[in-house]
Every structure is written in C-alpha cells, then in structure tokens.
Design a protein around this motif. Structure first.
Motif, PDB file in Angstrom:
ATOM      1  N   UNK A 197       0.843  -1.196   0.000  1.00  0.00           N
ATOM      2  CA  UNK A 197       0.000   0.000   0.000  1.00  0.00           C
ATOM      3  C   UNK A 197       0.880   1.249   0.000  1.00  0.00           C
ATOM      4  N   UNK A 198       0.539   2.233  -0.827  1.00  0.00           N
ATOM      5  CA  UNK A 198       1.356   3.446  -0.879  1.00  0.00           C
ATOM      6  C   UNK A 198       1.058   4.379   0.285  1.00  0.00           C
ATOM      7  N   UNK A 199       1.999   5.217   0.599  1.00  0.00           N
ATOM      8  CA  UNK A 199       1.852   6.236   1.625  1.00  0.00           C
ATOM      9  C   UNK A 199       1.742   7.594   0.946  1.00  0.00           C
ATOM     10  N   UNK A 200       0.790   8.410   1.413  1.00  0.00           N
ATOM     11  CA  UNK A 200       0.593   9.727   0.830  1.00  0.00           C
ATOM     12  C   UNK A 200       1.704  10.660   1.326  1.00  0.00           C
ATOM     13  N   UNK A 201       2.722  10.850   0.510  1.00  0.00           N
ATOM     14  CA  UNK A 201       3.866  11.649   0.924  1.00  0.00           C
ATOM     15  C   UNK A 201       3.515  13.129   1.021  1.00  0.00           C
TER      16      UNK A 201
ATOM     17  N   UNK B  95       2.827  17.702   4.639  1.00  0.00           N
ATOM     18  CA  UNK B  95       1.976  18.782   5.148  1.00  0.00           C
ATOM     19  C   UNK B  95       1.811  18.682   6.652  1.00  0.00           C
ATOM     20  N   UNK B  96       1.625  17.468   7.166  1.00  0.00           N
ATOM     21  CA  UNK B  96       1.459  17.271   8.610  1.00  0.00           C
ATOM     22  C   UNK B  96       2.755  17.546   9.373  1.00  0.00           C
ATOM     23  N   UNK B  97       3.905  17.446   8.696  1.00  0.00           N
ATOM     24  CA  UNK B  97       5.177  17.731   9.370  1.00  0.00           C
ATOM     25  C   UNK B  97       5.281  19.198   9.754  1.00  0.00           C
TER      26      UNK B  97
ATOM     27  N   UNK C  21       8.957  25.767   3.018  1.00  0.00           N
ATOM     28  CA  UNK C  21       9.814  25.544   4.196  1.00  0.00           C
ATOM     29  C   UNK C  21      11.301  25.443   3.824  1.00  0.00           C
ATOM     30  N   UNK C  22      11.612  25.597   2.572  1.00  0.00           N
ATOM     31  CA  UNK C  22      13.014  25.549   2.164  1.00  0.00           C
ATOM     32  C   UNK C  22      13.660  24.209   2.410  1.00  0.00           C
TER      33      UNK C  22
ATOM     34  N   UNK D  51       1.356  20.417  -5.104  1.00  0.00           N
ATOM     35  CA  UNK D  51       1.232  20.632  -3.661  1.00  0.00           C
ATOM     36  C   UNK D  51       2.508  20.236  -2.930  1.00  0.00           C
ATOM     37  N   UNK D  52       3.125  19.144  -3.351  1.00  0.00           N
ATOM     38  CA  UNK D  52       4.364  18.693  -2.723  1.00  0.00           C
ATOM     39  C   UNK D  52       5.475  19.714  -2.946  1.00  0.00           C
TER      40      UNK D  52
END
Length: 283
Positions: A112-116, A121-123, A256-257, A248-249
């Motif tokens: 299963x893939x992870x939404x990077x 964004x949550x970071x 955030x540089x 978006x990525x």
C-alpha cells in the motif's frame, strides 16, 4: 649520307621497348609497399636442388620478402579503425541491455502506498524522511507517464522509480518495446541550495557518481552505458513535466526551504532521503 630508317623499323623498336609498370597510389594506403600482385623475385629462391634445403630456403625468403613490403602506417590505421568500430558496437549493445531494477525497493511489490504530500503537510516544516520503498510506491500510484513522439508507436512506459545513492538520487524510467523487451533510461539528480531574491531555493544538476574516463561528469545511463551530463540535460523538460504532477508537494518544499539529503541503503535497510528545512539547515 645515312639512309633514313624505315617506318617499320621504328615501329618495331617502340614495341620492343620495355615499359615500366606504373602504380597508382591509393588514398587509403596499402598493407604492402608494392603491389601484392607481383610475384616474389626469382633471385630470392635458392638454387639448391635439395628438397629440404629448397623448401626451407623458399619459406624463409618469402617471409623476409613479405615483412619487408609491409606498410606500418596502414596496419596502424586499420587497427585503430577496428578498435573504434568494436567500441561503437559494444556501446550500442550496452545501451540496449537494460539495467536490473529488482534491487529498487517498492518498484515491483504490491504494498500500500503512503501519501507523501499529506505526510509532508502534517510535518509542518519539521524535518521528515522517506524510504526508497515509500517513494516508489507513491510514484507507482500517482505518476502515469506516457511515451511521446515517434517511439509511441512501438514503446510504452512500464514504470518509474527512484534509486537512492549516497549524495544523489537516480530516476529510472523503464519502457517496454515489446512484450518482454525492456529498455531503461536513468537520470542522476544532485541538489544544491541556492538563494533567489532572498528566498531559499533548490538547484537541480543532472550529475552523480564517478566521472566517465576520470574527468567527464556522468549524468545518467541508457541501459548499462553511462552517459555524460550534457547529453542527459536533454531530458530536463521531461523531468520538469514529471514534477508538475506534484504541485502541492513542491509548494511545501519551497515554503519551508526543504533540502534533500540522500543516503543509500546498507545492511538490509532501504535507502532514505531526509528533508531538512532551511531553519535547521547548516547552510
């Protein structure tokens, strides 16, 4: 008074006059100094009637005569040409010999893939890292490339993956030219931090790994043949098109540089990329 010579006598003298053969110089040279159609001179053959001495003397005399007629520069040019032709054939074979992609984590599995993008964004601007398998599963489900141009008639995209090396990433594109005939192209991606109008930004260079022939920067490979950086620069538009699929990525990376730091996998662990924000970056 001397009697005039008759026309017939003059004509016979012309016919009996010895004519020297004229050799035309070939623009490519010759392996022999003289025409190879000339028979060996009779005076090189021994006059001994003994069968053993005759054969031995004939062979040695003919060999000496052949070596004396060899053209060194023609042999040298022929050897250089054969070496060049062999190198070209070897390069073409290597270009159509696809690299092994079985060592790329997440490229062939069905995990299963992870939404990077959501994870980044949550970071909230903090440091975050992703494994090679997580990146490739995400690419598998979100990146759909299509072959363009004339090759679209015979080829279609099989998969896209990232192989993480120490200090750079390798973008691998696998295409199918038939049911089982694979052709791979990879681009080496190195990142450097830059400032644009006082805002941190990333500069992408198509280089990585050891140089070609010790001095020529390597930009990737076609099949198993390494290619120079300037040649792989032609794939920059295709790379930019791929990045445009993740607006978006990229926006979060710019906001955030983030600076990517690549570490290859060791001791059974997967390769990993760390995204270091500008606030905690040593640069």
């Amino acid at each position: 008074m001397h009697a005039p010579k008759s026309y017939a006598m003059l004509e016979n003298k012309r016919r009996t006059k010895e004519r020297k053969p004229v050799e035309k110089a070939s623009p490519w040279g010759s392996l022999l100094r003289r025409s190879s159609r000339e028979a060996p001179s009779r005076n090189l053959l021994p006059e001994d009637d003994n069968e053993t001495g005759y054969m031995g003397g004939r062979d040695s005399g003919y060999t000496r005569n052949l070596w004396s007629r060899l053209n060194f520069w023609s042999i040298f040019a022929t050897a250089i040409f054969l070496l060049f032709a062999g190198s070209v054939v070897f390069l073409v074979i290597q270009m159509w010999n696809p690299q092994d992609t079985s060592d790329i984590a997440g490229f062939s599995d069905k995990g299963a893939p992870k939404d990077l993008t959501l994870a980044l964004k949550n970071a909230g601007g903090a440091e975050i890292s992703f494994t090679e398998g997580e990146i490739n599963r995400y690419l598998r489900d979100s990146c759909s490339m299509r072959q363009g141009g004339i090759f679209s008639l015979i080829a279609h995209e099989h998969g896209t993956a990232i192989r993480i090396q120490d200090g750079y990433a390798e973008l691998v594109i696998d295409r199918l030219l038939s049911t089982h005939l694979h052709q791979t192209t990879s681009v080496y991606l190195s990142f450097a931090r830059a400032m644009r109008d006082g805002v941190p930004a990333l500069r992408v260079d198509f280089r990585g790994g050891p140089p070609i022939l010790g001095s020529l920067p390597c930009g990737g490979s076609i099949g198993k043949a390494n290619m120079p950086q300037r040649l792989m620069e032609m794939l920059r538009p295709a790379f930019k098109t791929m990045l445009d699929c993740y607006p978006d990525f990229l926006r979060l990376v710019e906001q955030y540089g983030y600076y990517p730091e690549f570490t290859a996998g060791r001791n059974g662990e997967e390769g990993r990329v760390r995204l270091i924000p500008f606030s905690s970056s040593p640069f």
